[in-house]
Scaffold this motif. Structure first.
Motif, short mmCIF file in Angstrom:
data_model
loop_
_atom_site.label_atom_id
_atom_site.label_comp_id
_atom_site.label_asym_id
_atom_site.label_seq_id
_atom_site.Cartn_x
_atom_site.Cartn_y
_atom_site.Cartn_z
N LEU A 168 0.84 -1.19 0.00
CA LEU A 168 0.00 0.00 0.00
C LEU A 168 0.87 1.24 0.00
CD1 LEU A 168 -2.60 -1.10 2.69
CD2 LEU A 168 -2.90 -1.09 0.22
N PRO A 169 0.35 2.38 -0.51
CA PRO A 169 1.17 3.59 -0.49
C PRO A 169 1.41 4.04 0.94
CG PRO A 169 -1.05 4.08 -1.22
CD PRO A 169 -0.95 2.59 -1.13
N GLU A 170 2.61 4.60 1.15
CA GLU A 170 2.95 5.06 2.49
C GLU A 170 2.18 6.33 2.81
OE1 GLU A 170 7.03 5.32 3.48
OE2 GLU A 170 7.55 3.56 2.32
N PRO A 171 1.85 6.58 4.07
CA PRO A 171 1.13 7.80 4.41
C PRO A 171 2.02 9.01 4.17
CG PRO A 171 1.77 6.62 6.38
CD PRO A 171 2.09 5.74 5.22
N THR A 172 1.40 10.09 3.75
CA THR A 172 2.15 11.32 3.52
C THR A 172 2.08 12.18 4.77
OG1 THR A 172 0.21 12.37 2.58
CG2 THR A 172 1.69 11.27 1.05
N VAL A 173 3.24 12.56 5.25
CA VAL A 173 3.32 13.39 6.44
C VAL A 173 4.19 14.59 6.10
CG1 VAL A 173 4.08 13.50 8.84
CG2 VAL A 173 3.11 11.39 7.92
N GLU A 174 3.65 15.76 6.29
CA GLU A 174 4.40 16.98 6.02
C GLU A 174 5.27 17.30 7.22
OE1 GLU A 174 4.35 18.57 3.16
OE2 GLU A 174 2.91 17.11 2.37
N PRO A 175 6.55 17.69 7.01
CA PRO A 175 7.40 18.04 8.14
C PRO A 175 6.93 19.34 8.79
CG PRO A 175 8.54 18.45 6.08
CD PRO A 175 7.25 17.77 5.73
N VAL A 176 7.03 19.41 10.09
CA VAL A 176 6.64 20.59 10.84
C VAL A 176 7.90 21.27 11.34
CG1 VAL A 176 5.40 21.43 12.85
CG2 VAL A 176 4.49 19.51 11.54
N GLY A 177 8.05 22.55 11.02
CA GLY A 177 9.22 23.29 11.49
C GLY A 177 10.47 22.91 10.73
N SER A 178 11.61 23.26 11.27
CA SER A 178 12.88 22.94 10.63
C SER A 178 13.31 21.54 11.01
CB SER A 178 13.94 23.96 11.06
OG SER A 178 14.16 23.84 12.45
N PRO A 179 14.09 20.90 10.15
CA PRO A 179 14.56 19.55 10.49
C PRO A 179 15.49 19.60 11.70
CG PRO A 179 15.63 20.34 8.49
CD PRO A 179 14.57 21.34 8.84
N ALA A 180 15.54 18.52 12.40
CA ALA A 180 16.37 18.45 13.61
C ALA A 180 17.84 18.52 13.22
CB ALA A 180 16.09 17.15 14.35
N THR A 181 18.59 19.29 13.95
CA THR A 181 20.02 19.39 13.71
C THR A 181 20.75 18.61 14.79
OG1 THR A 181 20.13 21.42 14.99
CG2 THR A 181 19.80 21.66 12.63
N ARG A 182 21.79 17.94 14.37
CA ARG A 182 22.57 17.16 15.33
C ARG A 182 23.57 18.08 15.99
NH1 ARG A 182 24.22 11.51 12.97
NH2 ARG A 182 23.99 11.00 15.14
N THR A 183 23.59 18.06 17.28
CA THR A 183 24.49 18.94 18.02
C THR A 183 25.59 18.18 18.74
OG1 THR A 183 23.04 18.84 19.94
CG2 THR A 183 22.67 20.64 18.38
#
Length: 83
Positions: free
Chosen positions: A59-74
């Motif tokens: 089945l097609p994967e669910p579409t999820v829109e990203p919220v905010g900026s992507p997580a940055t690795r610190t």
């Protein structure tokens, strides 16, 4: 303290309390029983499917829109991280 008092306090009273708790939990109330599903009965609810591997269904994967900026690795780390 006399032995009879000791037996009453440490023996009989706890047994009475336990018997009372048992009676309150084990005795069924009339009319308070909920309907139960029995094998062979019709299932009155909508089917609910759960799949542990949704990618394996085709089945097609669910579409999820990203919220905010992507997580940055610190920081570095993980199972094989260095300190």
């Amino acid at each position: 303290m006399r032995p009879i008092e000791t037996i009453l306090i440490y023996g009989v009273i706890p047994l009475v309390v336990l018997a009372l708790l048992f009676a309150l939990t084990a005795v069924r109330r009339p009319g308070g029983k909920a309907a139960r599903y029995r094998v062979g009965d019709d299932w009155p609810h909508e089917p609910l499917w759960w799949i542990g591997n949704p990618k394996g269904t085709g089945l097609p994967e669910p579409t999820v829109e990203p919220v905010g900026s992507p997580a940055t690795r610190t920081a570095r780390g993980g199972a094989r991280g260095t300190w």
